[in-house]
Design an enzyme around this catalytic site. Structure first.
Site, PDB file in Angstrom:
ATOM      1  N   ASP A  83       0.820  -1.221   0.000  1.00 43.57           N
ATOM      2  CA  ASP A  83       0.000   0.000   0.000  1.00 43.57           C
ATOM      3  C   ASP A  83       0.847   1.261   0.000  1.00 43.57           C
ATOM      4  OD1 ASP A  83      -2.251  -1.659   0.234  1.00 43.57           O
ATOM      5  OD2 ASP A  83      -1.989  -1.719   2.405  1.00 43.57           O
ATOM      6  N   GLN A  88       2.172  -6.197  -2.661  1.00 42.09           N
ATOM      7  CA  GLN A  88       2.434  -6.303  -1.221  1.00 42.09           C
ATOM      8  C   GLN A  88       3.752  -5.587  -0.898  1.00 42.09           C
ATOM      9  OE1 GLN A  88       1.475  -9.645  -2.790  1.00 42.09           O
ATOM     10  NE2 GLN A  88      -0.488  -8.668  -2.585  1.00 42.09           N
ATOM     11  N   LYS A 101       2.057   2.487  -5.214  1.00 46.17           N
ATOM     12  CA  LYS A 101       2.703   2.235  -6.507  1.00 46.17           C
ATOM     13  C   LYS A 101       1.820   2.698  -7.657  1.00 46.17           C
ATOM     14  CE  LYS A 101       3.377  -2.142  -5.588  1.00 46.17           C
ATOM     15  NZ  LYS A 101       3.365  -2.195  -4.138  1.00 46.17           N
ATOM     16  N   GLY A 127      -4.137  -4.500  -4.711  1.00 43.26           N
ATOM     17  CA  GLY A 127      -5.113  -3.561  -5.273  1.00 43.26           C
ATOM     18  C   GLY A 127      -4.402  -2.265  -5.596  1.00 43.26           C
ATOM     19  N   HIS A 128      -4.032  -2.112  -6.855  1.00 41.58           N
ATOM     20  CA  HIS A 128      -3.331  -0.893  -7.261  1.00 41.58           C
ATOM     21  C   HIS A 128      -4.343   0.078  -7.859  1.00 41.58           C
ATOM     22  CE1 HIS A 128       0.476  -3.525  -7.860  1.00 41.58           C
ATOM     23  NE2 HIS A 128       0.154  -3.356  -6.603  1.00 41.58           N
TER      24      HIS A 128
HETATM   25  P1  IMP Z   1      -3.031 -12.717   2.045  1.00 44.41           P
HETATM   26  O1  IMP Z   1      -1.995 -12.227   1.106  1.00 44.41           O
HETATM   27  O2  IMP Z   1      -4.447 -12.444   1.605  1.00 44.41           O
HETATM   28  O3  IMP Z   1      -2.816 -14.128   2.453  1.00 44.41           O
HETATM   29  O4  IMP Z   1      -2.880 -11.852   3.414  1.00 44.41           O
HETATM   30  C1  IMP Z   1      -1.726 -11.994   4.239  1.00 44.41           C
HETATM   31  C2  IMP Z   1      -1.357 -10.653   4.854  1.00 44.41           C
HETATM   32  O5  IMP Z   1      -0.868  -9.791   3.854  1.00 44.41           O
HETATM   33  C3  IMP Z   1      -2.510  -9.916   5.522  1.00 44.41           C
HETATM   34  O6  IMP Z   1      -2.006  -9.194   6.629  1.00 44.41           O
HETATM   35  C4  IMP Z   1      -2.962  -8.942   4.457  1.00 44.41           C
HETATM   36  O7  IMP Z   1      -3.607  -7.806   4.993  1.00 44.41           O
HETATM   37  C5  IMP Z   1      -1.620  -8.576   3.839  1.00 44.41           C
HETATM   38  N1  IMP Z   1      -1.737  -8.162   2.432  1.00 44.41           N
HETATM   39  C6  IMP Z   1      -1.966  -8.931   1.350  1.00 44.41           C
HETATM   40  N2  IMP Z   1      -1.980  -8.198   0.228  1.00 44.41           N
HETATM   41  C7  IMP Z   1      -1.739  -6.938   0.592  1.00 44.41           C
HETATM   42  C8  IMP Z   1      -1.600  -5.703  -0.137  1.00 44.41           C
HETATM   43  O8  IMP Z   1      -1.697  -5.630  -1.359  1.00 44.41           O
HETATM   44  N3  IMP Z   1      -1.337  -4.596   0.614  1.00 44.41           N
HETATM   45  C9  IMP Z   1      -1.185  -4.651   1.965  1.00 44.41           C
HETATM   46  N4  IMP Z   1      -1.307  -5.776   2.678  1.00 44.41           N
HETATM   47  C10 IMP Z   1      -1.586  -6.911   2.000  1.00 44.41           C
END
Ligand code: IMP
Length: 424
Positions: free
Chosen positions: A16, A225, A19, A43-44
């Protein structure tokens, strides 16, 4: 940007970092834009020609007619969500099928992976990861267990392969006593998504990318991420399930390390985290609320409140090391415009001991701060770095000295024009 190289653009804290806002600065320079890890958990948010799009699985070079976009082998893909995302772009007039190639080796997220995600989270009780619920963990688990379904499987005997994996998942769910779910509607959309995906070029993207590099084309590897959510290097077990770091660029696209050129590390002038897990800089007071409010820190995928805090130099130094970051991009500097004093976390303290490196277990670490005078004026109208207030210049200099890496791009507002490229 060097021809024949892959540059990486990576979130280097908890994702977050914004990007989506700087891709405008990056994508026009590259011939190919590729995603190498993660899936619809990302989610970009991209504003293009006045319209807002949230890209989850599709690389952000998709808006330009002359670019190839690749979903690499390191990614996981949910056909139904992919179809929804892609159709929105098609409706807006972007001809995706000419521009988007999907790796046959990328893994498929089944509807039952999403149910498993919920079931595993429910079973964790207090230790929930706080996942996005998109089935990411269970899909990567099946990949590692060597039972996963890949995009290339769509091309042959797909139905029987799907039914076999689904049955396996249903058995696990029964064993977990997690039987209160109904995927009938979801499965219909998912199957439609499979059919829709099969109309795209499903290719050996690793061969393709290497060919592009040989021809002297430039590739941008677009991260998702952030480093602290990396399965190996993040705050395990409160992480995602892929390598979100620069090492993941090689494995997730099938390129050698010498083909990586610049590694751009994106961070915000403060910190945020969604989901559970240790976050030493978290502010539980009105300062945290103020940062959230001004920075609009609410999750793009889940809408959850993001946890907010000051910039964390311990995490940033670690991320720069793990990724081999060559240039930094600092986002959302303007969010701190009104603060009299800004704090930067320069060390952690755990059980009375000062730590300058990210420890094995970040849980229980407290932040040790250095106070920095705020600039207390509006940065959003500034278009040239020489017009920055002294206090902001000092903040930048302080960060560069501490991080031993140049900050070459600075964002001072939500608009694409509010991006300053520095001559370093
Ligand atoms: P998962 O990727 O859905 O398995 O989530 C694992 C962890 O990564 C959780 O704490 C989510 O909130 C975090 N997470 C996954 N994708 C994102 C992202 O795009 N931005 C921020 N946090 C993320």
């Amino acid at each position: 940007m060097e021809k024949g190289k892959v540059d990486a653009l990576l979130g280097i804290v908890f994702g977050d970092e914004g990007k989506g806002k700087v891709v405008d600065v990056f994508t026009p320079k590259y011939d190919v834009v590729a995603r190498f890890a993660g899936g619809p958990n990302a989610g970009h948010t991209i504003i293009f020609e006045g319209k807002k799009f949230v890209l989850r699985s599709i690389p952000s070079g998709i808006f330009a007619e002359d670019k190839i976009n690749i979903i690499g082998n390191g990614c996981v893909i949910a056909p139904d969500l992919f179809m929804a995302e892609a159709k929105e772009l098609e409706t807006a007039g972007y001809d995706l099928k000419k521009r988007l190639h999907i790796s046959k080796r990328a893994h498929l997220i089944l509807p039952t992976h999403r149910v498993l995600d919920r079931a595993y989270e429910a079973a964790k009780g207090k230790n929930k990861v706080g996942t996005t619920g998109k089935g990411i963990g269970p899909t990567y688990s099946d990949k590692a267990s060597r039972i996963g379904l890949r995009v290339g499987d769509i091309l042959e005997n797909f139905d029987s392969k799907y039914q076999a994996l689904k049955a396996r998942h249903e058995q696990i769910l029964k064993d977990l006593n997690f039987t209160d779910y109904d995927i009938t509607e979801e499965e219909k959309a998912w199957m439609e998504g499979i059919h829709y995906m099969s109309t795209f070029p499903l290719t050996d993207t690793e061969v393709e990318i290497n060919q592009y590099l040989k021809e002297g084309k430039s590739v941008l590897a677009e991260g998702a991420q952030g480093t602290m959510l990396d399965i190996d290097h993040g705050t395990y077990p409160f992480v995602s399930s892929s390598n979100t770091t620069s090492g993941g660029v090689c494995t997730g696209l099938g390129i050698g390390p010498k083909q990586v050129g610049e590694v751009f590390g994106i961070f915000k002038a403060y910190s945020t985290r969604v989901g559970s897990g240790p976050f030493p800089v978290e502010l539980f007071d009105e300062t945290g609320d103020k940062i959230r409010e001004i920075g609009h820190e609410y999750g793009a995928v889940t809408g959850r409140n993001r946890r907010c805090g000051w910039v964390d130099l311990v995490a940033l130094k670690y991320a720069i090391m793990i990724n081999g970051v060559t240039q930094l991009v600092m986002m959302k500097s303007d969010v701190l415009d009104s603060f009299e004093t800004i704090k930067a976390c320069v060390a952690y303290k755990k059980d009375g001991v000062i730590l300058e490196n990210v420890p094995f277990e970040t849980e229980g670490c407290e932040a040790v701060y250095k106070d920095i005078p705020g600039w207390q004026c509006d940065l959003t109208g500034i278009t040239d770095e020489k017009d920055f207030p002294e206090a902001f210049k000092n903040y930048i200099q302080f960060l560069e000295d501490e991080l031993e890496t140049p900050i070459t791009i600075l964002s001072v507002g939500p608009d694409r024009a509010q991006t300053i490229i520095r001559n370093k």
